[in-house]
Design a protein around this motif. Structure first.
Motif, short mmCIF file in Angstrom:
data_model
loop_
_atom_site.label_atom_id
_atom_site.label_comp_id
_atom_site.label_asym_id
_atom_site.label_seq_id
_atom_site.Cartn_x
_atom_site.Cartn_y
_atom_site.Cartn_z
N ASP A 101 0.28 -1.36 -0.16
CA ASP A 101 0.14 -0.33 0.08
C ASP A 101 0.71 1.38 -0.21
O ASP A 101 1.95 1.36 0.71
N TYR A 102 0.09 2.38 -0.53
CA TYR A 102 1.06 3.73 -0.55
C TYR A 102 0.59 4.35 1.15
O TYR A 102 -0.31 4.92 1.11
N ASP A 103 0.87 3.86 2.22
CA ASP A 103 0.66 4.27 3.28
C ASP A 103 1.68 3.88 4.54
O ASP A 103 1.92 2.78 4.79
N ILE A 104 1.69 4.75 4.96
CA ILE A 104 2.90 5.22 6.21
C ILE A 104 2.96 4.52 6.70
O ILE A 104 3.66 3.54 7.63
N THR A 105 1.66 4.45 7.73
CA THR A 105 1.93 3.42 8.93
C THR A 105 1.22 1.71 8.79
O THR A 105 2.43 1.12 8.99
N LYS A 106 1.62 1.67 7.94
CA LYS A 106 0.95 0.15 7.54
C LYS A 106 2.81 -0.42 6.95
O LYS A 106 3.52 -1.03 7.54
N GLN A 107 4.00 1.18 5.86
CA GLN A 107 5.12 0.43 5.69
C GLN A 107 5.43 0.29 7.05
O GLN A 107 6.96 -0.22 7.32
N ILE A 108 5.55 1.64 8.21
CA ILE A 108 6.09 1.41 9.61
C ILE A 108 6.14 -0.18 10.41
O ILE A 108 6.50 -0.12 11.06
N ALA A 109 4.29 -0.33 9.81
CA ALA A 109 4.18 -1.75 10.65
C ALA A 109 5.16 -2.76 10.23
O ALA A 109 5.06 -3.36 10.87
#
Length: 337
Positions: free
Chosen positions: A74-82
């Protein structure tokens, strides 16, 4: 060899190295069994990462290291940090990280480094974190090249537009630097459109159609990545407009549009070199004990292997050399794991 600086001391040091008192680098610069390095990205299915990871693996193989490709689709900062934090649980030796945004990653990167896991950023940065190195193409040079190319093609008194993805450092710089360069050097070039598309080709299609409708004399577009370029070229083609399109990065879809003459050119970072250099920077951040630099690292406590910025270069992709950037041909017969 003529030694002119500190001749006596330097001669003694060189003699000691030649005589074998210095460590044998061949015995130290290699991975222990199971030593693993991770490459973490967002939008993990994007074809941009494929040659980057290939370069990463090629360097790792030379040192006998294991690699893992990780991140979020995803293009999603929260998911990348996770996903990054999940990587840390597995205790890799180091992580080559493409942080979607700089500031949200400061804490997670610092946590990794404090726990003994080296972190190097690539393509986008988190400069206020404890990452040891940053590997990228020179986004300022890309923007200047793009601006000069646009002016050379449409003249110094045209209209241009940009699409952008606010928050991602390399994309931001590619856009803001081009606008600033135009203002400073070509004041009669008029910026008539600036819209956020966040690498979404559908959003780019809509944004470009809107810009074209409001600005029938639009002469050129600069786009900081390839996903938005896919949508932009569709809108321009549908409108039958004569607009010069340039973008950064490359995908198989935009490569075909370059071959067809619908996109003027792409400026793509040397992706394989980006991955290769990225691994080397991460590996030597882990194995920094192989050298003893002349600085204060022993008392300051920082990792002595620091590369504030390493330029992996960029390629200019046109109709004439497009075949050299065929990703399928490049990956044919290679291990894709």
């Amino acid at each position: 060899m003529k030694l002119t600086l500190g001749g006596a001391v330097t001669s003694l040091a060189l003699a000691a190295f030649v005589s074998g008192t210095a460590p044998a680098l061949a015995d130290t610069i290699k991975c222990e069994p199971g030593e693993t390095y991770v490459m973490n990205v967002m939008v993990s299915a994007h074809p941009y990462w494929v040659p980057v990871y290939e370069g990463f693996k090629q360097a790792a193989d030379a040192f006998g290291c294991e690699t893992v490709f990780s991140g979020t689709p995803d293009y999603d900062i929260t998911k990348q940090i996770a996903s990054f934090e999940q990587d840390l649980v597995k205790q890799p030796a180091g992580v080559l990280l493409h942080p979607m945004q700089a500031d949200p990653f400061i804490g997670p990167i610092n946590q990794a480094v404090d726990s003994g896991i080296a972190v190097v950023t690539f393509a986008a940065d988190s400069p206020n974190s404890k990452r040891t190195s940053y590997i990228t193409s020179d986004n300022l040079a890309e923007a200047k090249f793009a601006a000069e190319e646009i002016v050379s093609q449409i003249g110094e008194t045209g209209e241009y537009a940009v699409l952008e993805n606010p928050g991602q450092s390399n994309h931001d710089l590619r856009v803001t630097a081009l606008i600033s360069y135009m203002e400073d050097n070509y004041p009669d070039m008029k910026l008539v459109g600036r819209q956020t598309t966040n690498q979404d080709s559908n959003a780019a299609y809509r944004a470009t159609a809107s810009i074209l409708q409001a600005n029938p004399n639009l002469g050129a577009m600069w786009i900081p990545e390839a996903g938005s370029a896919e949508g932009a070229v569709a809108a321009v083609s549908e409108a039958g407009a004569d607009v010069l399109i340039m973008h950064a990065d490359i995908t198989p879809a935009t490569l075909e549009q370059i071959k067809a003459g619908n996109i003027h050119m792409a400026l793509s970072p040397n992706q394989g070199m980006q991955g290769f250099l990225g691994f080397l920077a991460t590996f030597f951040a882990v194995h920094s004990d192989v050298f003893d630099p002349f600085n204060d690292y022993k008392v300051s406590g920082y990792n002595p292997f620091q590369i504030p910025f390493a330029d992996n270069g960029f390629a200019v992709i046109t109709k004439e050399n497009a075949e050299s950037f065929d990703l399928n041909a490049y990956m044919e017969g290679r291990d894709t794991n």
